[in-house]
Design an enzyme around this catalytic site. Structure first.
Site, PDB file in Angstrom:
ATOM      1  N   SER A  52       0.843  -1.188   0.000  1.00 35.55           N
ATOM      2  CA  SER A  52       0.000   0.000   0.000  1.00 35.55           C
ATOM      3  C   SER A  52       0.882   1.243   0.000  1.00 35.55           C
ATOM      4  O   SER A  52       1.671   1.432  -0.911  1.00 35.55           O
ATOM      5  CB  SER A  52      -0.965  -0.031   1.197  1.00 35.55           C
ATOM      6  OG  SER A  52      -2.035   0.864   1.023  1.00 35.55           O
ATOM      7  N   GLU A  66      -2.004  -3.053  -8.180  1.00 38.71           N
ATOM      8  CA  GLU A  66      -3.185  -3.433  -7.394  1.00 38.71           C
ATOM      9  C   GLU A  66      -3.802  -2.159  -6.831  1.00 38.71           C
ATOM     10  O   GLU A  66      -3.168  -1.114  -6.783  1.00 38.71           O
ATOM     11  CB  GLU A  66      -2.797  -4.416  -6.282  1.00 38.71           C
ATOM     12  CG  GLU A  66      -1.786  -3.882  -5.259  1.00 38.71           C
ATOM     13  CD  GLU A  66      -2.391  -3.097  -4.110  1.00 38.71           C
ATOM     14  OE1 GLU A  66      -3.597  -3.290  -3.817  1.00 38.71           O
ATOM     15  OE2 GLU A  66      -1.660  -2.286  -3.505  1.00 38.71           O
ATOM     16  N   HIS A  78      -4.796  -5.802  -1.444  1.00 34.56           N
ATOM     17  CA  HIS A  78      -5.594  -5.527  -0.256  1.00 34.56           C
ATOM     18  C   HIS A  78      -6.741  -6.521  -0.049  1.00 34.56           C
ATOM     19  O   HIS A  78      -7.567  -6.333   0.825  1.00 34.56           O
ATOM     20  CB  HIS A  78      -6.196  -4.118  -0.335  1.00 34.56           C
ATOM     21  CG  HIS A  78      -5.203  -3.007  -0.194  1.00 34.56           C
ATOM     22  ND1 HIS A  78      -4.329  -2.669  -1.186  1.00 34.56           N
ATOM     23  CD2 HIS A  78      -4.966  -2.153   0.844  1.00 34.56           C
ATOM     24  CE1 HIS A  78      -3.591  -1.639  -0.786  1.00 34.56           C
ATOM     25  NE2 HIS A  78      -3.956  -1.318   0.436  1.00 34.56           N
TER      26      HIS A  78
END
Length: 309
Positions: free
Chosen positions: A113, A212, A280
């Site tokens: 992230s 992603e 995630h």
């Protein structure tokens, strides 16, 4: 100038690792299961109460988060660094990170992230491979066991990492082109976009780009991909590895994220493979950042040289 890639030493039982919080604030209860897991591997886990500080949406003020990270990078007794969580904040301190210390004392750095920014910096300015994988707070959730195994293997094994297409993943229908090889770069799409035009943006020439995302509607993913295409950042990529696009649902336009990925990235005419359990979503796995990799859409595999050596 491109630095020769360094693969930090693999971790082993007895090694000292440090948990840091360079991004968002950390809830002690949510971090506890991940800390216990690291200790169960025989690692000596150093974790300061500093990671539980809060300064708005950040885990403390910029100077404190930067110092914590720099101290961990420079400490020769620390063999690995695990990020407590993502969120937001690394971009605010990345230009204050001591990448000279990171290259002089190479150690594996793990996170995903917002930690994409740190991986980019380590690759561009220190030439050190890293691991795009779970943060410590990931383990507050009930995963299927493969997540913990993948986390461990990514830092304690020198075997190649193989991620296989999962038909249950949103992007699994994307598979086109011949096998291709190149360094594996990318990460969270929002942070890949944010790096364009900054000193930490990697050169994606010849790279397999992994992407992603979470909590972004298809039209916003379209916007980010369009920015990357317009910037020229992806003009010479070798291929795309597509991970989990979690809670990226359409809210009424009748377009899903798979259509957007095919439409925008398909313009480049390079191999693509989706359905990779990276990101995630449920039961995420781990993948090296910066090492040589091979994308095989026909076999449905992404294979990467381990981040550690």
């Amino acid at each position: 100038m491109t630095l020769d890639l360094i693969r930090p030493p693999a971790l082993a039982p007895g090694d000292t690792v440090r948990v840091v919080a360079p991004s968002g604030p950390v809830d002690p209860a949510k971090a506890a299961p991940g800390l216990a897991l690291l200790e169960s591997w025989g690692l000596a886990v150093q974790v300061s109460d500093r990671i539980y500080r809060r300064w708005g949406y950040l885990a403390g003020e910029d100077r404190d988060r930067a110092k914590e990270l720099n101290d961990a990078l420079a400490d020769p007794e620390v063999a690995g660094i695990f990020c407590a969580r993502g969120g937001y904040g690394v971009s605010r301190i990345i230009d204050d990170i001591d990448f000279g210390a990171a290259r002089a004392n190479p150690k594996v750095v793990v996170g995903y992230s917002d930690i994409t920014v740190l991986h980019q910096g380590l690759y561009v300015h220190a030439g050190v491979a890293a691991v795009h994988g779970p943060v410590v707070t990931t383990f507050q959730f009930d995963h299927d066991g493969q997540t913990a195994v993948a986390w461990r293997n990514a830092v304690m094994s020198t075997d190649p990492i193989v991620i296989r297409r999962d038909p249950a993943e949103t992007t699994a229908a994307v598979a086109s082109g011949e096998p291709v090889a190149g360094p594996l770069l990318g990460g969270n799409l929002s942070l890949v976009v944010d790096a364009v035009g900054t000193p930490t943006c990697p050169d994606y020439t010849g790279a397999i780009v992994f992407l992603e995302e979470v909590h972004e509607e298809p039209y916003r993913i379209d916007r980010m991909l369009t920015q990357l295409l317009r910037s020229g950042a992806f003009d010479q990529v070798a291929g795309f590895a597509l991970g989990q696009y979690t809670d990226c649902d359409d809210t009424g336009w009748g377009v899903d994220v798979t259509q957007v990925l095919r439409d925008r990235l398909g313009e480049l005419g390079v191999p693509m493979l989706g359905g990779l359990r990276l990101g995630h979503g449920d039961n995420p796995l781990a993948i090296p950042f910066g090492t040589p990799a091979r994308l095989d859409p026909e076999a449905g595999t992404l294979t990467a040289t381990a981040a550690v050596g």
